[in-house]
Write a protein that holds these residues in place. Structure first.
Motif, mmCIF file in Angstrom:
data_model
loop_
_atom_site.group_PDB
_atom_site.id
_atom_site.type_symbol
_atom_site.label_atom_id
_atom_site.label_comp_id
_atom_site.label_asym_id
_atom_site.label_seq_id
_atom_site.Cartn_x
_atom_site.Cartn_y
_atom_site.Cartn_z
ATOM 1 N N ALA A 33 -53.172 95.484 151.014
ATOM 2 C CA ALA A 33 -53.073 96.700 150.214
ATOM 3 C C ALA A 33 -51.774 97.414 150.605
ATOM 4 O O ALA A 33 -51.628 97.870 151.738
ATOM 5 N N SER A 35 -49.589 100.270 150.843
ATOM 6 C CA SER A 35 -49.851 101.709 150.798
ATOM 7 C C SER A 35 -48.593 102.558 150.929
ATOM 8 O O SER A 35 -48.673 103.784 151.094
ATOM 9 N N ILE A 43 -55.413 105.632 151.856
ATOM 10 C CA ILE A 43 -55.708 104.503 152.746
ATOM 11 C C ILE A 43 -57.170 104.561 153.171
ATOM 12 O O ILE A 43 -57.871 103.552 153.184
ATOM 13 N N PHE A 54 -53.217 96.310 155.538
ATOM 14 C CA PHE A 54 -52.325 97.207 154.804
ATOM 15 C C PHE A 54 -50.866 96.813 155.030
ATOM 16 O O PHE A 54 -50.495 96.348 156.105
ATOM 17 N N GLU A 56 -46.761 98.090 154.687
ATOM 18 C CA GLU A 56 -45.817 99.199 154.555
ATOM 19 C C GLU A 56 -44.409 98.617 154.611
ATOM 20 O O GLU A 56 -44.184 97.560 155.201
ATOM 21 N N TRP A 75 -51.905 95.879 160.205
ATOM 22 C CA TRP A 75 -50.731 96.403 159.505
ATOM 23 C C TRP A 75 -49.665 95.322 159.388
ATOM 24 O O TRP A 75 -49.391 94.601 160.359
ATOM 25 N N ARG A 219 -49.519 90.794 148.037
ATOM 26 C CA ARG A 219 -49.179 92.166 148.420
ATOM 27 C C ARG A 219 -49.306 93.067 147.190
ATOM 28 O O ARG A 219 -48.435 93.057 146.321
#
Ligand code: PLP
Length: 232
Positions: A33, A35, A43, A54, A56, A75, A219
């Motif tokens: 995910a 975010s 989140i 997640f 980034e 992460w 993604r």
């Protein structure tokens, strides 16, 4: 139900169907995910739906969010990475998806060695040769992997690509297939400590096609959290 939970149900259904079409098991595909730019409250909504992985694309944003959310999550650093930010990553992220040059690989080696850790990395490949994108050309990727394969604190898990933005996901199939073939070729031609087995490919517009072509990680940002607003 919130938009995020409704979106997640739809994304999950599409992932499941794509796996069925491709004769793959659902467990072979991990949904990341994405975010970036989204608040911690979003989140948390995704976490409430069972999401634990997640992505980034900025180190500073990762630091802020991981400081605030202390639950155990996975992460992933998926964005272009500057050398001076690498020092923050050991222990914070489970995978770096965007390694595309020697200086960066050497900095990752140095920073992970200093912490006694090993980095799981993917090499980013610019399959479509888009000028605006980072990543190695498919031609250079194998030589690059060969040149970093003996670094002791790096585990080269596979390849990542960002396909062109398009309304027609089928037009990206060739790039996803190409990435899978490139990984197979590198595994055959290089003596890697461990064969690569991970393909990070497919975003909101094209993740179903990517799954059909062998994606291990998709993604998905917009498809879960909605449009991003970079102005705020
Ligand atoms: C933003 C981003 C994504 C997610 O894109 P969406 O189209 O919103 O799904 C995926 N991968 C990378 C590297 C990104 O930067």
């Amino acid at each position: 139900m919130s938009h995020i939970s409704e979106n997640l149900i739809q994304v999950e259904e599409k992932i499941k169907k794509a796996c069925e079409r491709a004769g793959r098991k659902r467990e072979e595909v991990t949904l990341i995910a994405v975010s970036k730019t989204k608040p911690v409250s979003d989140i948390r909504e995704a976490m409430d739906c069972g999401i634990t992985v997640f992505g980034e694309n900025k180190v500073q944003e990762l630091r802020t969010k991981t400081a605030e959310i202390t639950e155990k999550l996975s992460w992933h650093m998926i964005g272009h990475l500057q050398n001076n930010k690498v020092k923050y990553l050991p222990g914070m992220v489970d995978m770096i998806h965007s390694v595309d040059n020697m200086k960066l690989a050497l900095e990752i080696e140095k920073q992970y060695a200093a912490k006694g850790l090993r980095a799981d990395i993917l090499c980013e490949v610019n399959m479509a040769g888009e000028e605006s994108k980072f990543g190695l050309s498919p031609e250079d990727a194998i030589a690059f992997i060969d040149s970093i394969k003996d670094l002791e604190h790096i585990r080269i898990r596979g390849l990542m690509t960002i396909a062109p933005y398009t309304d027609d996901p089928e037009s990206n199939r060739k790039y996803f297939r190409g990435l899978r073939e490139l990984m197979n070729k590198a595994n055959e031609s290089l003596e890697l400590k461990e064969a690569m087995d991970t393909l990070s490919m497919g975003m909101t517009g094209d993740y179903e096609v990517a799954i059909e072509e062998g994606a291990s990680f998709v993604r998905v940002g917009t498809g879960i959290f909605g449009e991003r607003n970079y102005a705020v």
